[in-house]
Design a protein around this motif. Structure first.
Motif, PDB file in Angstrom:
ATOM      1  N   CYS A   1       0.831  -1.210   0.000  1.00  0.00           N
ATOM      2  CA  CYS A   1       0.000   0.000   0.000  1.00  0.00           C
ATOM      3  C   CYS A   1       0.865   1.259   0.000  1.00  0.00           C
ATOM      4  O   CYS A   1       0.522   2.276  -0.609  1.00  0.00           O
ATOM      5  N   VAL A   2       2.012   1.160   0.718  1.00  0.00           N
ATOM      6  CA  VAL A   2       2.853   2.353   0.841  1.00  0.00           C
ATOM      7  C   VAL A   2       3.579   2.704  -0.459  1.00  0.00           C
ATOM      8  O   VAL A   2       4.246   3.721  -0.519  1.00  0.00           O
ATOM      9  N   SER A   3       3.456   1.855  -1.484  1.00  0.00           N
ATOM     10  CA  SER A   3       4.010   2.236  -2.792  1.00  0.00           C
ATOM     11  C   SER A   3       3.275   3.470  -3.310  1.00  0.00           C
ATOM     12  O   SER A   3       3.851   4.296  -4.010  1.00  0.00           O
ATOM     13  N   CYS A   4       2.002   3.578  -2.981  1.00  0.00           N
ATOM     14  CA  CYS A   4       1.197   4.697  -3.485  1.00  0.00           C
ATOM     15  C   CYS A   4       0.755   5.650  -2.376  1.00  0.00           C
ATOM     16  O   CYS A   4       0.563   6.841  -2.620  1.00  0.00           O
ATOM     17  N   HIS A   5       0.554   5.124  -1.188  1.00  0.00           N
ATOM     18  CA  HIS A   5       0.039   5.948  -0.090  1.00  0.00           C
ATOM     19  C   HIS A   5       1.106   6.161   0.983  1.00  0.00           C
ATOM     20  O   HIS A   5       1.828   5.222   1.334  1.00  0.00           O
ATOM     21  N   ASP A   6       1.161   7.391   1.480  1.00  0.00           N
ATOM     22  CA  ASP A   6       2.036   7.647   2.633  1.00  0.00           C
ATOM     23  C   ASP A   6       1.249   7.303   3.892  1.00  0.00           C
ATOM     24  O   ASP A   6       0.162   7.847   4.114  1.00  0.00           O
ATOM     25  N   PRO A   7       1.749   6.439   4.723  1.00  0.00           N
ATOM     26  CA  PRO A   7       0.953   6.003   5.868  1.00  0.00           C
ATOM     27  C   PRO A   7       0.776   7.082   6.936  1.00  0.00           C
ATOM     28  O   PRO A   7      -0.036   6.913   7.843  1.00  0.00           O
ATOM     29  N   HIS A   8       1.510   8.161   6.819  1.00  0.00           N
ATOM     30  CA  HIS A   8       1.380   9.221   7.832  1.00  0.00           C
ATOM     31  C   HIS A   8       0.608  10.413   7.282  1.00  0.00           C
ATOM     32  O   HIS A   8      -0.493  10.707   7.723  1.00  0.00           O
ATOM     33  N   ALA A   9       1.174  11.063   6.308  1.00  0.00           N
ATOM     34  CA  ALA A   9       0.521  12.255   5.762  1.00  0.00           C
ATOM     35  C   ALA A   9       1.136  12.592   4.410  1.00  0.00           C
ATOM     36  O   ALA A   9       2.253  12.159   4.100  1.00  0.00           O
ATOM     37  N   SER A  10       0.397  13.350   3.649  1.00  0.00           N
ATOM     38  CA  SER A  10       0.875  13.723   2.327  1.00  0.00           C
ATOM     39  C   SER A  10       0.237  15.039   1.917  1.00  0.00           C
ATOM     40  O   SER A  10      -0.770  15.469   2.490  1.00  0.00           O
TER      41      SER A  10
ATOM     42  N   PHE B   1      -1.048  15.361  -0.906  1.00  0.00           N
ATOM     43  CA  PHE B   1      -2.004  15.020  -1.967  1.00  0.00           C
ATOM     44  C   PHE B   1      -3.185  14.227  -1.404  1.00  0.00           C
ATOM     45  O   PHE B   1      -3.048  13.553  -0.370  1.00  0.00           O
ATOM     46  N   PRO B   2      -4.324  14.296  -2.070  1.00  0.00           N
ATOM     47  CA  PRO B   2      -5.500  13.578  -1.563  1.00  0.00           C
ATOM     48  C   PRO B   2      -5.221  12.089  -1.398  1.00  0.00           C
ATOM     49  O   PRO B   2      -4.386  11.519  -2.092  1.00  0.00           O
ATOM     50  N   LYS B   3      -5.938  11.479  -0.515  1.00  0.00           N
ATOM     51  CA  LYS B   3      -5.858  10.041  -0.248  1.00  0.00           C
ATOM     52  C   LYS B   3      -4.455   9.627   0.196  1.00  0.00           C
ATOM     53  O   LYS B   3      -4.042   8.477  -0.016  1.00  0.00           O
ATOM     54  N   ASN B   4      -3.747  10.572   0.769  1.00  0.00           N
ATOM     55  CA  ASN B   4      -2.394  10.290   1.250  1.00  0.00           C
ATOM     56  C   ASN B   4      -1.473   9.759   0.153  1.00  0.00           C
ATOM     57  O   ASN B   4      -0.540   8.995   0.426  1.00  0.00           O
ATOM     58  N   LEU B   5      -1.765  10.102  -1.091  1.00  0.00           N
ATOM     59  CA  LEU B   5      -0.920   9.595  -2.178  1.00  0.00           C
ATOM     60  C   LEU B   5       0.467  10.212  -2.081  1.00  0.00           C
ATOM     61  O   LEU B   5       0.610  11.367  -1.688  1.00  0.00           O
ATOM     62  N   VAL B   6       1.460   9.439  -2.451  1.00  0.00           N
ATOM     63  CA  VAL B   6       2.829   9.943  -2.302  1.00  0.00           C
ATOM     64  C   VAL B   6       3.198  10.942  -3.395  1.00  0.00           C
ATOM     65  O   VAL B   6       4.138  11.718  -3.240  1.00  0.00           O
ATOM     66  N   LYS B   7       2.468  10.899  -4.497  1.00  0.00           N
ATOM     67  CA  LYS B   7       2.681  11.882  -5.560  1.00  0.00           C
ATOM     68  C   LYS B   7       1.327  12.273  -6.124  1.00  0.00           C
ATOM     69  O   LYS B   7       0.335  11.569  -5.914  1.00  0.00           O
ATOM     70  N   ARG B   8       1.329  13.315  -6.915  1.00  0.00           N
ATOM     71  CA  ARG B   8       0.068  13.769  -7.470  1.00  0.00           C
ATOM     72  C   ARG B   8      -0.324  12.927  -8.700  1.00  0.00           C
ATOM     73  O   ARG B   8       0.494  12.691  -9.579  1.00  0.00           O
ATOM     74  N   GLY B   9      -1.539  12.478  -8.734  1.00  0.00           N
ATOM     75  CA  GLY B   9      -2.177  11.847  -9.890  1.00  0.00           C
ATOM     76  C   GLY B   9      -1.268  11.028 -10.781  1.00  0.00           C
ATOM     77  O   GLY B   9      -0.676  10.042 -10.351  1.00  0.00           O
ATOM     78  N   ASN B  10      -1.143  11.490 -12.027  1.00  0.00           N
ATOM     79  CA  ASN B  10      -0.422  10.706 -13.021  1.00  0.00           C
ATOM     80  C   ASN B  10       1.068  10.564 -12.696  1.00  0.00           C
ATOM     81  O   ASN B  10       1.716   9.611 -13.138  1.00  0.00           O
ATOM     82  N   ASP B  11       1.600  11.530 -11.944  1.00  0.00           N
ATOM     83  CA  ASP B  11       3.020  11.422 -11.562  1.00  0.00           C
ATOM     84  C   ASP B  11       3.255  10.155 -10.743  1.00  0.00           C
ATOM     85  O   ASP B  11       4.299   9.515 -10.829  1.00  0.00           O
ATOM     86  N   LEU B  12       2.258   9.835  -9.939  1.00  0.00           N
ATOM     87  CA  LEU B  12       2.363   8.624  -9.125  1.00  0.00           C
ATOM     88  C   LEU B  12       2.381   7.387 -10.022  1.00  0.00           C
ATOM     89  O   LEU B  12       3.238   6.507  -9.882  1.00  0.00           O
TER      90      LEU B  12
END
Lengths: 297, 449
Positions: B137-146, B148-159
């Motif tokens: 899950c942490v490949s896409c989501h930061d488990p603490h805070a971000s 970007f929405p949904k705690n994504l580690v990068k914005r949209g298509n960049d992710l």
């Protein structure tokens, strides 16, 4: 089945009962054939057919057949035979009368050549379409020809060339590649899919082929040729550089030989034949030679 | 003063943000909203349980951790803070004492996320995203805070570009861009977790997905498609949903009859009761135009089975349009790998990769249709095949060529394949022996020890 073949098989079965595997099915190299009597080297030999005293090689790279006499444990007097009707000879079979059947890869025909080397005729095989080229074939003791075409369909032709039976392409996945057909003494027809290493079988009189057990992929890489020897199917694993024995129920028995360039090893083997003298010949294609093996024991 | 500010910000963070998170979840859909609410409830319960479990003073749980992890303050200021973090329930995911998992996590990361979020791959999914399957899950989501929405580690298509770089970059660079990609991003059509509707994580199967935006019941649309009732057909057999450099977003490589709108060259007329039925099947259909090419193939000694078997040409080629040259169905690693999976796998296992195999350029050595040579090689002399890429003549020191016999076999001469296996081995440098000396002594037996 000849007595020699029975003995060979009995030895293999006995060895299997002791728990030995590849060793029990072992073959020991005895002879390697590299050239005809004039010294012209073999090139990409694709096929072999043999009797007790005759070995024929489909020397595809040289567009010729080479016939040797088998005498005193040697292959001698290799005579070249070039026929205009044969442009790229590949697989070979000999019938009971000594007539040689030759599959030509370029002409997409199965030619019949008499023991004296005279072209007789092409087998009158007609598929469903203009491109239903024969891929593999076998001849049984009654002179019937079993033809597997490149679309995966199997046809049985009587000695006069009339189609007496057809088996549609097995309901295998689209990527299946059917590479050979074989027939046993009970009239069962086998075809093999090289991609999944699955053998399919049709009982005598059956309208369709069904899988003969599970895929043998764990033991076979890319099987492209098989022949029935007693109660076993002897399968050539072309890309796996070896031979395997498989039960007529589809169970894997053992495998032998390995990849290499020295005598005793093979490099893309393509066809095998055995004779009543217990000699097994292998068209060792990418080594440009034919090797003769005897049972290890 | 500093500690007062910290306490105030903590209090605000605890009280305010859950509403924002729930609203975001509502926007994402009823399922996501319900999951977010369930996760929030689970977090509240978890925080209370943590205090009880570790016998902490009321309210001490988050404060204790933050006193030590002071650098976490910046994280808490980010736009999207994970609910347990916001609730200061650090022990909801971490064990403060000892654990067998990295980062003091209380359990396997995937299991921890599933505690609150449940399984993210829907039951009976037709496709699922690899990181989700692998519980990464942490490949896409930061488990603490971000930020970007949904705690994504990068914005949209960049992710998405993190893994699908070529696809995302191409979609951004092409002349004819697909608007949903520009406007919404990949998630306009794809569900990043899993899909019950279709392969490729599509939110609905094609053409239904396309029909969600594209109106097909107008005369212009009908005329553009030659009168064929294409609304039931797979739009993506001709159009590239990720954009292209051709008008109408056709794939870059288009079959000439398609380009001319001459569908009836292969199919029955548009007015037929069965307009999409082809005039013939297999090779016979392709032969209507490609007779010389097919004749050329069949004149050679070895015919590649797929040329005649089953769908014939369509085993490897697509009849309408393709992103790949020669109308291939895909990269040759995939196309050839349909049947030659063993060969592809051998290459993948090999410590040394042979570039043409890795890049799907099988045709550089093999003729895919027919050949007069074993293994369908493009040249009778293996050295010539290899020399297409390797300038061995300039620096090779070992004698190779037709003048040098192979000591192991008098019918062979030394070539590249005397010492290397083109599709890889379990050893380095594509060699069939663990050490160079093991290989050398196969010929140079006098040096064998």
């Amino acid at each position: 089945m000849t007595i020699a073949k029975k003995l060979w098989l009995a030895a293999a079965v006995a060895a299997a009962a002791t728990g030995a595997r590849a060793e029990s099915f072992g073959l020991r190299p005895y002879l390697a054939v590299y050239a005809d009597e004039a010294g012209a080297a073999l090139k990409d030999p694709e096929g072999v057919a043999c009797t007790d005293d005759r070995l024929v090689v489909a020397d595809a790279g040289n567009a010729r057949l080479v016939t040797f006499q088998l005498k005193d444990g040697a292959a001698v007097a290799g005579k070249e035979l070039k026929l205009p009707q044969l442009a790229y000879p590949t697989r070979l079979q000999l019938d009971a009368a000594g007539v040689l059947y030759v599959l030509d890869g370029r002409k997409h025909e199965i030619a019949k050549v008499d023991p004296a080397g005279k072209f007789l005729e092409y087998v009158k095989f007609k598929g469903d379409s203009a491109y239903a080229f024969p891929r593999a074939f076998k001849v049984d003791a009654g002179g019937n020809v079993y033809v597997l075409d490149l679309t995966g369909k199997t046809s049985v032709l009587d000695p006069a060339g009339a189609v007496t039976r057809t088996l549609p392409r097995p309901p295998a996945p689209d990527n299946a590649m059917f590479t050979d057909v074989a027939v046993d003494g009970a009239g069962r027809i086998y075809v093999v899919d090289a991609v999944s290493a699955t053998i399919w079988v049709a009982e005598k009189g059956a309208a369709a082929l069904k899988p003969l057990g599970k895929s043998l992929k764990d033991n076979l890489n890319f099987p492209t040729y098989m022949t029935v020897l007693g109660q076993r199917l002897l399968v050539v694993d072309q890309n796996g550089h070896g031979l395997a024995a498989v039960g007529l129920d589809g169970s894997f028995f053992a495998r032998t030989l390995g990849m290499g360039w020295s005598e005793g090893l093979v490099y893309y083997p393509v066809q095998i034949c055995s004779n009543a003298r217990n000699e097994t010949f292998v068209a060792d294609r990418n080594n440009n030679r034919v090797q003769m093996f005897l049972p290890a024991q | 003063m500093r500690s007062n500010t910290l306490l105030l910000s903590l209090a605000l963070a605890v009280l305010a943000p859950p509403a924002r998170s729930t609203a975001a979840a509502r926007a994402a859909g009823p399922d996501a909203s319900a999951k977010a609410a369930a996760a929030a409830r689970a977090t509240a319960a978890s925080a209370a349980a943590t205090e009880k479990k570790f016998k902490l003073k009321p309210g001490a749980e988050g404060k204790l951790c933050l006193d030590s992890h002071a650098n976490f303050e910046a994280t808490l200021q980010k736009a999207s803070v994970h609910t347990p973090v916001r609730a200061r329930d650090c022990a909801g995911c971490h064990n403060p004492h000892a654990t067998a998992h990295g980062k003091l996590l209380a359990d396997d990361p995937g299991k921890i996320c599933a505690t609150c979020h449940g399984p993210m791959i829907p039951a009976k999914a037709k496709s699922s995203h690899r990181p989700v399957v692998e519980s990464k899950c942490v490949s896409c989501h930061d488990p603490h805070a971000s930020d970007f929405p949904k705690n994504l580690v990068k914005r949209g298509n960049d992710l998405c570009a993190g893994c699908h770089k070529e696809l995302v970059e191409t979609a951004a660079a092409v002349k004819q861009k697909h608007r949903p990609i520009e406007k919404t991003g990949c998630t306009a059509c794809h569900d990043p977790h899993g899909s019950t509707a279709s392969a490729s994580l599509l939110k609905a199967a094609v053409p239904d997905l396309c029909l969600g935006c594209h109106k097909v019941d107008n005369p212009l649309f009908t005329a553009k498609h030659g009168g064929y009732p294409v609304r039931t057909q797979r739009c993506t057999s001709c159009h590239n949903p990720h954009g292209s450099n051709r008008p109408s977003m056709l794939y870059d490589e288009v079959h000439p009859p398609v380009e001319r709108g001459a569908c009836s060259q292969c199919h029955e007329p548009a007015t037929s009761k069965t307009p999409f039925k082809t005039k013939s099947t297999g090779l016979a259909l392709c032969k209507l135009c490609h007779t010389p090419l097919i004749a050329q193939m069949t004149e050679k000694g070895r015919l590649h089975s797929p040329v005649l078997q089953g769908d014939a040409c369509l085993t490897c080629h697509t009849p309408h349009a393709s992103a790949k040259g020669k109308l291939l169905k895909g990269n040759l690693v995939t196309v050839c790998g349909q049947c030659h999976a063993d060969t592809i796998e051998r290459q993948e296992r090999s410590p040394t990769k042979h570039k043409p195999v890795k890049d799907g350029e099988c045709y550089k050595c093999h003729d895919p249709h027919s050949s007069d040579r074993p293994l369908m090689l493009t040249d009778a002399n293996v050295i010539n095949v290899c020399a297409g890429c390797h300038d061995w003549e300039k620096h090779a020191t070992h004698p190779i060529g037709v003048s040098f016999a192979d000591p192991r076999n008098k019918n062979l001469t030394m070539s590249c394949l005397s010492c290397h296996r083109a599709h890889g081995t379990e050893y380095k440098r594509l060699m069939p022996a663990p050490k160079t000396t093991d290989l050398c002594v196969k010929c140079h037996e006098n040096f064998k020890r």
